[in-house]
Design a protein around this motif. Structure first.
Motif, PDB file in Angstrom:
ATOM      1  N   SER A  79       4.485  18.589   6.793  1.00  0.00           N
ATOM      2  CA  SER A  79       3.059  18.304   6.583  1.00  0.00           C
ATOM      3  C   SER A  79       2.557  19.024   5.321  1.00  0.00           C
ATOM      4  N   ALA A  80       1.757  18.303   4.544  1.00  0.00           N
ATOM      5  CA  ALA A  80       1.159  18.819   3.298  1.00  0.00           C
ATOM      6  C   ALA A  80       2.178  19.091   2.200  1.00  0.00           C
ATOM      7  N   ALA A  81       3.362  18.480   2.321  1.00  0.00           N
ATOM      8  CA  ALA A  81       4.381  18.675   1.270  1.00  0.00           C
ATOM      9  C   ALA A  81       4.022  17.897   0.012  1.00  0.00           C
ATOM     10  N   GLY A  82       3.231  16.834   0.162  1.00  0.00           N
ATOM     11  CA  GLY A  82       2.830  16.049  -1.017  1.00  0.00           C
ATOM     12  C   GLY A  82       3.312  14.607  -0.963  1.00  0.00           C
ATOM     13  N   LYS A  83       3.756  14.159   0.223  1.00  0.00           N
ATOM     14  CA  LYS A  83       4.304  12.799   0.360  1.00  0.00           C
ATOM     15  C   LYS A  83       3.245  11.748   0.016  1.00  0.00           C
ATOM     16  N   THR A  84       2.062  11.913   0.627  1.00  0.00           N
ATOM     17  CA  THR A  84       1.003  10.927   0.405  1.00  0.00           C
ATOM     18  C   THR A  84       0.557  10.942  -1.056  1.00  0.00           C
ATOM     19  N   GLN A  85       0.518  12.139  -1.646  1.00  0.00           N
ATOM     20  CA  GLN A  85       0.093  12.241  -3.056  1.00  0.00           C
ATOM     21  C   GLN A  85       1.052  11.456  -3.953  1.00  0.00           C
ATOM     22  N   LEU A  86       2.353  11.589  -3.679  1.00  0.00           N
ATOM     23  CA  LEU A  86       3.351  10.857  -4.472  1.00  0.00           C
ATOM     24  C   LEU A  86       3.170   9.346  -4.277  1.00  0.00           C
ATOM     25  N   LYS A  97     -10.607   7.756  -1.306  1.00  0.00           N
ATOM     26  CA  LYS A  97     -11.321   8.781  -2.087  1.00  0.00           C
ATOM     27  C   LYS A  97     -10.346   9.484  -3.044  1.00  0.00           C
ATOM     28  N   ARG A  98      -9.184   9.828  -2.505  1.00  0.00           N
ATOM     29  CA  ARG A  98      -8.197  10.532  -3.351  1.00  0.00           C
ATOM     30  C   ARG A  98      -7.673   9.602  -4.454  1.00  0.00           C
ATOM     31  N   THR A  99      -7.500   8.317  -4.108  1.00  0.00           N
ATOM     32  CA  THR A  99      -7.006   7.364  -5.118  1.00  0.00           C
ATOM     33  C   THR A  99      -8.019   7.263  -6.260  1.00  0.00           C
ATOM     34  N   TYR A 154       4.121  20.477  -8.885  1.00  0.00           N
ATOM     35  CA  TYR A 154       2.829  20.957  -8.400  1.00  0.00           C
ATOM     36  C   TYR A 154       1.869  19.780  -8.282  1.00  0.00           C
ATOM     37  N   ILE A 155       0.802  19.998  -7.517  1.00  0.00           N
ATOM     38  CA  ILE A 155      -0.204  18.938  -7.332  1.00  0.00           C
ATOM     39  C   ILE A 155      -1.527  19.446  -7.895  1.00  0.00           C
ATOM     40  N   ASP A 156      -2.170  18.619  -8.683  1.00  0.00           N
ATOM     41  CA  ASP A 156      -3.524  18.966  -9.110  1.00  0.00           C
ATOM     42  C   ASP A 156      -4.414  17.739  -8.950  1.00  0.00           C
ATOM     43  N   ASP A 214       5.530  28.776   1.877  1.00  0.00           N
ATOM     44  CA  ASP A 214       4.249  29.129   2.496  1.00  0.00           C
ATOM     45  C   ASP A 214       3.148  29.189   1.462  1.00  0.00           C
ATOM     46  N   ARG A 215       2.003  28.741   1.896  1.00  0.00           N
ATOM     47  CA  ARG A 215       0.881  28.586   0.987  1.00  0.00           C
ATOM     48  C   ARG A 215       0.270  29.935   0.588  1.00  0.00           C
ATOM     49  N   THR A 216       0.064  30.120  -0.722  1.00  0.00           N
ATOM     50  CA  THR A 216      -0.672  31.309  -1.162  1.00  0.00           C
ATOM     51  C   THR A 216      -1.830  30.831  -2.007  1.00  0.00           C
ATOM     52  N   GLN A 237       4.754  27.037  -3.801  1.00  0.00           N
ATOM     53  CA  GLN A 237       5.899  26.510  -4.540  1.00  0.00           C
ATOM     54  C   GLN A 237       6.393  25.242  -3.852  1.00  0.00           C
ATOM     55  N   ARG A 238       6.505  24.164  -4.613  1.00  0.00           N
ATOM     56  CA  ARG A 238       6.933  22.887  -4.035  1.00  0.00           C
ATOM     57  C   ARG A 238       8.210  22.422  -4.720  1.00  0.00           C
ATOM     58  N   THR A 239       9.111  21.841  -3.921  1.00  0.00           N
ATOM     59  CA  THR A 239      10.327  21.299  -4.547  1.00  0.00           C
ATOM     60  C   THR A 239      10.506  19.834  -4.158  1.00  0.00           C
TER      61      THR A 239
HETATM   62  N1  ATP Z   1      -7.489  16.717  -5.213  1.00  0.00           N
HETATM   63  C1  ATP Z   1      -6.472  17.538  -5.062  1.00  0.00           C
HETATM   64  N2  ATP Z   1      -6.238  18.501  -5.962  1.00  0.00           N
HETATM   65  C2  ATP Z   1      -5.218  19.352  -5.837  1.00  0.00           C
HETATM   66  N3  ATP Z   1      -4.345  19.311  -4.816  1.00  0.00           N
HETATM   67  C3  ATP Z   1      -4.523  18.382  -3.887  1.00  0.00           C
HETATM   68  C4  ATP Z   1      -5.578  17.435  -3.951  1.00  0.00           C
HETATM   69  N4  ATP Z   1      -5.503  16.642  -2.875  1.00  0.00           N
HETATM   70  C5  ATP Z   1      -4.428  17.055  -2.175  1.00  0.00           C
HETATM   71  N5  ATP Z   1      -3.850  18.107  -2.774  1.00  0.00           N
HETATM   72  C6  ATP Z   1      -2.671  18.859  -2.304  1.00  0.00           C
HETATM   73  O1  ATP Z   1      -1.837  17.974  -1.599  1.00  0.00           O
HETATM   74  C7  ATP Z   1      -1.474  18.555  -0.354  1.00  0.00           C
HETATM   75  C8  ATP Z   1      -1.439  17.480   0.697  1.00  0.00           C
HETATM   76  O2  ATP Z   1      -0.476  16.566   0.317  1.00  0.00           O
HETATM   77  P1  ATP Z   1      -0.260  15.244   1.140  1.00  0.00           P
HETATM   78  O3  ATP Z   1      -1.533  14.737   1.687  1.00  0.00           O
HETATM   79  O4  ATP Z   1       0.530  14.342   0.255  1.00  0.00           O
HETATM   80  O5  ATP Z   1       0.641  15.794   2.313  1.00  0.00           O
HETATM   81  P2  ATP Z   1       1.687  14.980   3.197  1.00  0.00           P
HETATM   82  O6  ATP Z   1       3.034  15.448   2.813  1.00  0.00           O
HETATM   83  O7  ATP Z   1       1.403  13.524   3.135  1.00  0.00           O
HETATM   84  O8  ATP Z   1       1.300  15.599   4.605  1.00  0.00           O
HETATM   85  P3  ATP Z   1       1.107  14.864   6.024  1.00  0.00           P
HETATM   86  O9  ATP Z   1       2.463  14.545   6.525  1.00  0.00           O
HETATM   87  O10 ATP Z   1       0.431  15.931   6.836  1.00  0.00           O
HETATM   88  O11 ATP Z   1       0.240  13.663   5.787  1.00  0.00           O
HETATM   89  C9  ATP Z   1      -2.546  19.561  -0.022  1.00  0.00           C
HETATM   90  O12 ATP Z   1      -1.944  20.668   0.605  1.00  0.00           O
HETATM   91  C10 ATP Z   1      -3.099  19.957  -1.362  1.00  0.00           C
HETATM   92  O13 ATP Z   1      -2.435  21.130  -1.781  1.00  0.00           O
END
Ligand code: ATP
Length: 360
Positions: free
Chosen positions: A110-117, A152-154, A349-351, A319-321, A330-332
Protein backbone atom coordinates in the motif's frame (compact mmCIF):
# COMPACT_ATOMS: atom_id res chain seq x y z
CA UNK A 1 -17.15 -24.81 -29.27
CA UNK A 2 -17.26 -26.31 -32.77
CA UNK A 3 -19.30 -29.47 -33.28
CA UNK A 4 -17.45 -32.58 -34.39
CA UNK A 5 -20.20 -33.73 -36.78
CA UNK A 6 -19.30 -30.83 -39.14
CA UNK A 7 -15.65 -31.88 -39.37
CA UNK A 8 -14.41 -34.27 -42.00
CA UNK A 9 -12.78 -37.30 -40.38
CA UNK A 10 -11.82 -40.87 -41.27
CA UNK A 11 -15.01 -43.03 -40.84
CA UNK A 12 -13.55 -45.24 -38.09
CA UNK A 13 -12.49 -42.18 -36.07
CA UNK A 14 -15.86 -40.49 -36.58
CA UNK A 15 -17.61 -43.71 -35.50
CA UNK A 16 -15.47 -43.99 -32.34
CA UNK A 17 -16.28 -40.37 -31.41
CA UNK A 18 -19.99 -40.99 -31.91
CA UNK A 19 -19.94 -44.15 -29.78
CA UNK A 20 -18.12 -42.34 -26.97
CA UNK A 21 -20.59 -39.40 -27.23
CA UNK A 22 -17.88 -36.84 -27.98
CA UNK A 23 -19.79 -33.95 -29.58
CA UNK A 24 -17.49 -30.95 -29.57
CA UNK A 25 -13.87 -30.14 -30.32
CA UNK A 26 -13.30 -29.31 -26.67
CA UNK A 27 -14.39 -32.87 -25.68
CA UNK A 28 -11.29 -34.03 -27.52
CA UNK A 29 -8.87 -31.21 -26.81
CA UNK A 30 -9.38 -31.29 -23.05
CA UNK A 31 -8.12 -34.88 -22.85
CA UNK A 32 -4.65 -36.38 -22.99
CA UNK A 33 -3.64 -38.72 -25.81
CA UNK A 34 -3.69 -41.69 -23.42
CA UNK A 35 -7.17 -40.87 -22.22
CA UNK A 36 -8.43 -40.48 -25.80
CA UNK A 37 -6.86 -43.77 -26.81
CA UNK A 38 -8.60 -45.56 -23.92
CA UNK A 39 -12.00 -43.86 -24.22
CA UNK A 40 -12.22 -44.06 -28.03
CA UNK A 41 -10.44 -47.41 -28.36
CA UNK A 42 -8.25 -45.99 -31.11
CA UNK A 43 -4.59 -46.58 -31.92
CA UNK A 44 -2.09 -43.85 -30.97
CA UNK A 45 -1.67 -43.10 -34.70
CA UNK A 46 -5.42 -42.43 -35.04
CA UNK A 47 -5.44 -40.34 -31.87
CA UNK A 48 -2.60 -38.21 -33.25
CA UNK A 49 -4.50 -37.69 -36.50
CA UNK A 50 -7.68 -36.80 -34.59
CA UNK A 51 -5.91 -34.22 -32.40
CA UNK A 52 -4.28 -32.66 -35.46
CA UNK A 53 -7.66 -32.36 -37.22
CA UNK A 54 -9.20 -30.70 -34.15
CA UNK A 55 -6.28 -28.28 -33.80
CA UNK A 56 -6.65 -27.30 -37.48
CA UNK A 57 -10.34 -26.72 -36.93
CA UNK A 58 -9.67 -24.37 -34.00
CA UNK A 59 -7.15 -22.35 -36.02
CA UNK A 60 -9.59 -22.18 -38.97
CA UNK A 61 -12.60 -21.07 -36.94
CA UNK A 62 -10.89 -18.78 -34.44
CA UNK A 63 -8.22 -16.90 -36.35
CA UNK A 64 -8.18 -14.08 -33.78
CA UNK A 65 -6.89 -16.45 -31.13
CA UNK A 66 -3.98 -17.38 -33.36
CA UNK A 67 -2.61 -14.23 -34.89
CA UNK A 68 0.60 -15.99 -35.92
CA UNK A 69 3.45 -13.63 -36.42
CA UNK A 70 7.19 -13.78 -36.67
CA UNK A 71 10.06 -11.45 -35.84
CA UNK A 72 10.35 -10.14 -39.41
CA UNK A 73 6.61 -9.39 -39.64
CA UNK A 74 6.77 -7.54 -36.32
CA UNK A 75 9.76 -5.52 -37.45
CA UNK A 76 8.13 -4.58 -40.76
CA UNK A 77 4.78 -3.73 -39.20
CA UNK A 78 6.44 -0.82 -37.38
CA UNK A 79 4.26 -1.67 -34.38
CA UNK A 80 5.20 0.27 -31.26
CA UNK A 81 6.80 -2.21 -28.85
CA UNK A 82 6.95 -0.13 -25.69
CA UNK A 83 4.79 2.45 -23.96
CA UNK A 84 6.83 5.14 -22.23
CA UNK A 85 6.25 5.92 -18.55
CA UNK A 86 7.13 9.53 -19.28
CA UNK A 87 10.40 9.32 -17.37
CA UNK A 88 13.64 8.36 -19.14
CA UNK A 89 15.25 6.80 -16.04
CA UNK A 90 12.24 4.63 -15.24
CA UNK A 91 11.92 3.63 -18.90
CA UNK A 92 15.54 2.50 -18.82
CA UNK A 93 14.99 0.41 -15.67
CA UNK A 94 11.92 -1.18 -17.29
CA UNK A 95 13.84 -2.05 -20.47
CA UNK A 96 12.13 0.68 -22.52
CA UNK A 97 8.78 1.11 -20.75
CA UNK A 98 5.67 -1.03 -20.55
CA UNK A 99 5.23 -3.79 -23.13
CA UNK A 100 2.62 -2.66 -25.66
CA UNK A 101 0.82 -6.03 -25.60
CA UNK A 102 0.07 -8.80 -23.11
CA UNK A 103 -0.44 -8.47 -19.37
CA UNK A 104 1.91 -6.39 -17.25
CA UNK A 105 1.50 -6.62 -13.50
CA UNK A 106 2.40 -3.72 -11.21
CA UNK A 107 2.69 -5.08 -7.71
CA UNK A 108 3.58 -3.50 -4.39
CA UNK A 109 2.47 -2.73 -0.87
CA UNK A 110 0.00 0.00 0.00
CA UNK A 111 1.17 3.52 -0.94
CA UNK A 112 4.10 2.14 -2.95
CA UNK A 113 3.06 4.27 -5.94
CA UNK A 114 1.20 1.75 -8.13
CA UNK A 115 -1.77 4.02 -8.80
CA UNK A 116 0.53 7.00 -9.44
CA UNK A 117 2.40 5.02 -12.12
CA UNK A 118 -0.89 3.90 -13.70
CA UNK A 119 -2.27 7.44 -13.82
CA UNK A 120 0.94 8.62 -15.46
CA UNK A 121 0.54 5.92 -18.11
CA UNK A 122 -3.02 7.17 -18.79
CA UNK A 123 -1.37 10.38 -20.00
CA UNK A 124 1.68 9.02 -21.83
CA UNK A 125 -0.46 6.53 -23.79
CA UNK A 126 -2.08 9.54 -25.49
CA UNK A 127 1.25 10.73 -26.89
CA UNK A 128 2.21 10.09 -30.51
CA UNK A 129 4.17 6.92 -31.29
CA UNK A 130 7.20 9.05 -32.01
CA UNK A 131 7.16 10.21 -28.40
CA UNK A 132 6.64 6.71 -27.02
CA UNK A 133 2.84 6.79 -26.69
CA UNK A 134 0.25 4.59 -28.37
CA UNK A 135 -2.05 7.37 -29.62
CA UNK A 136 -5.17 6.39 -27.71
CA UNK A 137 -7.13 6.52 -24.49
CA UNK A 138 -7.42 4.35 -21.41
CA UNK A 139 -10.11 2.32 -19.70
CA UNK A 140 -9.36 2.44 -15.97
CA UNK A 141 -11.20 -0.31 -14.10
CA UNK A 142 -11.08 0.47 -10.39
CA UNK A 143 -12.09 -1.87 -7.59
CA UNK A 144 -11.48 0.72 -4.91
CA UNK A 145 -14.46 3.02 -5.50
CA UNK A 146 -12.21 6.07 -5.24
CA UNK A 147 -12.74 7.45 -8.73
CA UNK A 148 -13.10 11.06 -7.54
CA UNK A 149 -9.64 10.88 -5.93
CA UNK A 150 -8.22 9.42 -9.15
CA UNK A 151 -9.79 12.17 -11.25
CA UNK A 152 -8.46 14.88 -8.93
CA UNK A 153 -4.94 13.44 -8.98
CA UNK A 154 -5.06 13.01 -12.77
CA UNK A 155 -5.99 16.70 -13.16
CA UNK A 156 -2.97 17.61 -11.07
CA UNK A 157 -0.69 15.48 -13.27
CA UNK A 158 -2.27 16.79 -16.48
CA UNK A 159 -1.39 20.33 -15.48
CA UNK A 160 2.35 19.63 -15.35
CA UNK A 161 2.18 17.16 -18.25
CA UNK A 162 0.87 19.93 -20.49
CA UNK A 163 3.66 22.22 -19.35
CA UNK A 164 6.17 19.63 -20.55
CA UNK A 165 4.25 18.97 -23.79
CA UNK A 166 3.20 22.38 -25.00
CA UNK A 167 1.47 21.04 -28.14
CA UNK A 168 -1.11 19.32 -25.88
CA UNK A 169 -2.26 22.55 -24.25
CA UNK A 170 -5.61 22.60 -26.10
CA UNK A 171 -6.24 18.84 -25.86
CA UNK A 172 -8.64 17.56 -23.21
CA UNK A 173 -6.54 14.68 -21.90
CA UNK A 174 -9.02 13.67 -19.19
CA UNK A 175 -11.69 12.96 -21.84
CA UNK A 176 -9.56 10.05 -23.02
CA UNK A 177 -9.67 8.25 -19.66
CA UNK A 178 -12.80 6.24 -18.97
CA UNK A 179 -13.19 5.13 -15.37
CA UNK A 180 -15.31 2.12 -14.45
CA UNK A 181 -15.87 1.02 -10.87
CA UNK A 182 -16.26 -2.69 -10.14
CA UNK A 183 -17.19 -3.12 -6.47
CA UNK A 184 -17.52 -6.92 -6.59
CA UNK A 185 -16.43 -9.96 -8.57
CA UNK A 186 -19.76 -10.31 -10.39
CA UNK A 187 -19.63 -6.74 -11.68
CA UNK A 188 -15.96 -7.25 -12.60
CA UNK A 189 -16.94 -10.31 -14.65
CA UNK A 190 -19.75 -8.43 -16.42
CA UNK A 191 -17.50 -5.47 -17.19
CA UNK A 192 -14.57 -7.51 -18.52
CA UNK A 193 -16.68 -9.92 -20.56
CA UNK A 194 -19.39 -7.61 -21.89
CA UNK A 195 -18.81 -3.90 -21.40
CA UNK A 196 -15.07 -3.73 -22.07
CA UNK A 197 -15.05 -5.43 -25.52
CA UNK A 198 -17.82 -3.05 -26.66
CA UNK A 199 -15.97 0.00 -25.32
CA UNK A 200 -12.76 -1.12 -27.01
CA UNK A 201 -14.42 -1.72 -30.36
CA UNK A 202 -16.14 1.70 -30.38
CA UNK A 203 -13.37 3.93 -29.02
CA UNK A 204 -9.71 4.44 -29.73
CA UNK A 205 -8.56 2.85 -26.50
CA UNK A 206 -4.92 1.75 -26.36
CA UNK A 207 -4.55 0.83 -22.68
CA UNK A 208 -6.60 -1.06 -20.10
CA UNK A 209 -5.76 -0.79 -16.39
CA UNK A 210 -7.29 -2.95 -13.68
CA UNK A 211 -6.60 -1.53 -10.22
CA UNK A 212 -6.57 -3.91 -8.47
CA UNK A 213 -6.86 -7.45 -9.74
CA UNK A 214 -6.58 -9.03 -6.26
CA UNK A 215 -9.08 -6.90 -4.30
CA UNK A 216 -12.33 -8.63 -5.29
CA UNK A 217 -10.73 -12.09 -5.35
CA UNK A 218 -9.44 -11.64 -1.82
CA UNK A 219 -12.91 -10.75 -0.54
CA UNK A 220 -14.79 -13.60 -2.21
CA UNK A 221 -12.18 -16.34 -1.84
CA UNK A 222 -10.88 -15.74 1.67
CA UNK A 223 -11.54 -19.30 2.89
CA UNK A 224 -8.87 -22.00 2.67
CA UNK A 225 -11.48 -24.70 1.99
CA UNK A 226 -10.19 -26.91 -0.83
CA UNK A 227 -13.30 -26.70 -3.00
CA UNK A 228 -13.32 -22.91 -2.72
CA UNK A 229 -9.62 -22.77 -3.57
CA UNK A 230 -10.30 -24.90 -6.65
CA UNK A 231 -13.06 -22.55 -7.76
CA UNK A 232 -10.75 -19.58 -7.15
CA UNK A 233 -8.07 -21.14 -9.35
CA UNK A 234 -10.62 -21.81 -12.08
CA UNK A 235 -11.92 -18.23 -11.95
CA UNK A 236 -8.41 -16.78 -11.96
CA UNK A 237 -7.56 -18.88 -14.98
CA UNK A 238 -10.70 -17.69 -16.79
CA UNK A 239 -9.87 -14.09 -15.93
CA UNK A 240 -6.27 -14.37 -17.18
CA UNK A 241 -7.40 -16.05 -20.39
CA UNK A 242 -10.04 -13.37 -21.02
CA UNK A 243 -7.52 -10.58 -20.48
CA UNK A 244 -5.06 -12.23 -22.88
CA UNK A 245 -7.82 -12.63 -25.44
CA UNK A 246 -8.71 -8.93 -25.16
CA UNK A 247 -5.06 -7.89 -25.40
CA UNK A 248 -4.56 -10.04 -28.53
CA UNK A 249 -7.79 -9.02 -30.18
CA UNK A 250 -7.42 -5.28 -29.66
CA UNK A 251 -3.61 -5.27 -29.70
CA UNK A 252 -3.20 -3.30 -26.51
CA UNK A 253 -1.41 -3.70 -23.18
CA UNK A 254 -3.36 -4.64 -20.08
CA UNK A 255 -1.96 -3.50 -16.76
CA UNK A 256 -3.06 -5.33 -13.64
CA UNK A 257 -2.27 -3.77 -10.29
CA UNK A 258 -1.69 -6.42 -7.66
CA UNK A 259 -1.29 -6.35 -3.90
CA UNK A 260 1.21 -8.23 -1.77
CA UNK A 261 1.00 -10.90 0.89
CA UNK A 262 3.35 -11.16 3.83
CA UNK A 263 5.96 -13.84 3.77
CA UNK A 264 6.08 -15.83 6.98
CA UNK A 265 8.68 -18.48 6.23
CA UNK A 266 11.15 -19.15 3.50
CA UNK A 267 9.04 -22.17 2.51
CA UNK A 268 6.35 -19.68 1.44
CA UNK A 269 8.73 -18.60 -1.30
CA UNK A 270 9.00 -22.11 -2.70
CA UNK A 271 5.25 -22.48 -2.57
CA UNK A 272 4.82 -19.19 -4.41
CA UNK A 273 7.55 -19.63 -7.01
CA UNK A 274 6.98 -23.34 -7.62
CA UNK A 275 10.07 -25.06 -8.88
CA UNK A 276 13.11 -23.02 -7.94
CA UNK A 277 14.96 -24.14 -11.08
CA UNK A 278 12.17 -22.88 -13.33
CA UNK A 279 12.33 -19.37 -12.01
CA UNK A 280 15.63 -18.92 -10.29
CA UNK A 281 15.60 -15.10 -10.55
CA UNK A 282 12.38 -14.60 -8.66
CA UNK A 283 13.28 -17.27 -6.12
CA UNK A 284 16.62 -15.60 -5.52
CA UNK A 285 15.02 -12.15 -5.14
CA UNK A 286 12.43 -13.14 -2.54
CA UNK A 287 14.94 -15.35 -0.70
CA UNK A 288 17.31 -12.39 -0.29
CA UNK A 289 14.51 -10.03 0.70
CA UNK A 290 13.38 -12.54 3.29
CA UNK A 291 16.84 -13.18 4.68
CA UNK A 292 17.62 -9.51 5.18
CA UNK A 293 14.17 -9.11 6.71
CA UNK A 294 13.39 -6.33 4.24
CA UNK A 295 10.21 -6.16 2.26
CA UNK A 296 9.37 -9.76 3.09
CA UNK A 297 6.37 -9.68 0.79
CA UNK A 298 5.27 -11.66 -2.24
CA UNK A 299 2.68 -10.80 -4.91
CA UNK A 300 -0.86 -11.86 -4.03
CA UNK A 301 -2.84 -14.50 -5.97
CA UNK A 302 -0.01 -17.05 -6.04
CA UNK A 303 1.74 -19.12 -8.65
CA UNK A 304 -1.27 -19.63 -10.92
CA UNK A 305 -1.69 -15.90 -11.48
CA UNK A 306 2.09 -15.48 -11.90
CA UNK A 307 1.86 -17.85 -14.84
CA UNK A 308 -0.85 -15.77 -16.50
CA UNK A 309 1.10 -12.51 -16.68
CA UNK A 310 3.81 -11.58 -19.19
CA UNK A 311 5.83 -9.18 -17.08
CA UNK A 312 5.95 -8.06 -13.48
CA UNK A 313 7.05 -4.71 -12.08
CA UNK A 314 7.46 -4.45 -8.32
CA UNK A 315 7.29 -1.18 -6.41
CA UNK A 316 8.39 -0.95 -2.81
CA UNK A 317 8.93 1.72 -0.23
CA UNK A 318 10.94 1.96 2.94
CA UNK A 319 9.34 3.27 6.10
CA UNK A 320 8.03 6.74 5.65
CA UNK A 321 10.00 9.69 7.01
CA UNK A 322 8.50 13.12 6.79
CA UNK A 323 10.93 16.00 6.54
CA UNK A 324 8.80 19.11 6.93
CA UNK A 325 5.94 18.65 4.46
CA UNK A 326 8.06 16.54 2.13
CA UNK A 327 7.48 12.80 1.80
CA UNK A 328 11.02 11.53 1.89
CA UNK A 329 10.59 7.75 1.84
CA UNK A 330 12.92 5.67 -0.27
CA UNK A 331 11.11 3.95 -3.13
CA UNK A 332 12.40 1.29 -5.50
CA UNK A 333 11.09 0.01 -8.79
CA UNK A 334 12.19 -3.44 -9.98
CA UNK A 335 11.54 -5.15 -13.27
CA UNK A 336 11.05 -8.61 -11.77
CA UNK A 337 10.40 -10.56 -14.94
CA UNK A 338 9.84 -9.72 -18.58
CA UNK A 339 10.35 -11.52 -21.87
CA UNK A 340 12.40 -8.63 -23.25
CA UNK A 341 14.80 -7.52 -20.49
CA UNK A 342 16.74 -8.86 -17.50
CA UNK A 343 15.82 -8.08 -13.90
CA UNK A 344 16.91 -4.60 -12.94
CA UNK A 345 15.96 -1.99 -10.40
CA UNK A 346 16.39 1.65 -9.43
CA UNK A 347 15.08 4.29 -7.07
CA UNK A 348 12.22 6.67 -7.77
CA UNK A 349 10.27 9.44 -6.09
CA UNK A 350 6.76 10.87 -6.38
CA UNK A 351 5.97 14.55 -6.54
CA UNK A 352 3.09 16.68 -7.72
CA UNK A 353 3.97 15.98 -11.39
CA UNK A 354 3.97 12.19 -11.03
CA UNK A 355 6.72 9.61 -10.66
CA UNK A 356 10.37 10.12 -11.56
CA UNK A 357 13.48 7.93 -11.50
CA UNK A 358 16.42 8.98 -9.34
CA UNK A 359 19.88 9.36 -10.80
CA UNK A 360 22.28 7.12 -8.88
N1 ATP B 1 0.13 15.02 -5.23
C1 ATP B 1 1.09 14.26 -4.74
N2 ATP B 1 2.31 14.77 -4.52
C2 ATP B 1 3.30 14.03 -4.02
N3 ATP B 1 3.16 12.73 -3.70
C3 ATP B 1 1.98 12.17 -3.89
C4 ATP B 1 0.87 12.88 -4.43
N4 ATP B 1 -0.18 12.06 -4.48
C5 ATP B 1 0.25 10.86 -4.03
N5 ATP B 1 1.54 10.94 -3.66
C6 ATP B 1 2.36 9.85 -3.08
O1 ATP B 1 1.90 8.63 -3.60
C7 ATP B 1 1.70 7.71 -2.53
C8 ATP B 1 0.48 6.88 -2.82
O2 ATP B 1 0.72 6.19 -3.99
P1 ATP B 1 -0.41 5.31 -4.65
O3 ATP B 1 -1.75 5.91 -4.44
O4 ATP B 1 0.03 5.06 -6.05
O5 ATP B 1 -0.28 4.00 -3.78
P2 ATP B 1 -0.69 2.52 -4.19
O6 ATP B 1 0.57 1.76 -4.35
O7 ATP B 1 -1.65 2.54 -5.32
O8 ATP B 1 -1.38 2.10 -2.83
P3 ATP B 1 -2.75 1.30 -2.59
O9 ATP B 1 -2.47 -0.13 -2.89
O10 ATP B 1 -3.00 1.53 -1.12
O11 ATP B 1 -3.80 1.92 -3.47
C9 ATP B 1 1.48 8.53 -1.29
O12 ATP B 1 2.09 7.87 -0.20
C10 ATP B 1 2.19 9.82 -1.58
O13 ATP B 1 3.49 9.74 -1.03
Amino acid sequence: MEEIKNIELRPRIAEALKDAKFDTVSDVMHRSDNELSKKLKLSSKDVKELVQCMAQEIIKTRPLLFPFTNALKMLNSGEQRMLTTGDAIIDKILGGGIMSCGITEIVGESAAGKTQLCLQLCLTVQLSKKLGGLEGGTVYVSTEGNVQILIKRTQQMIHSFKQRHDFLKDVNLSDEIKYITVPDLDTQYQVLHLQLPILLSRNKIRLVIIDSIAANFRVVYSSSDLSILRKRSKDLCKLGTKLKEISDQFRLPIICVNQVSDLFSKYDIREFIGNKDDNFWEYDYYQRQFLVGKGSKIPALGLLWSNMINSRIMLSRADRTLIGMEDNCQRTITLMMAPYAPRQWGEFYIDIEGIHGKVN
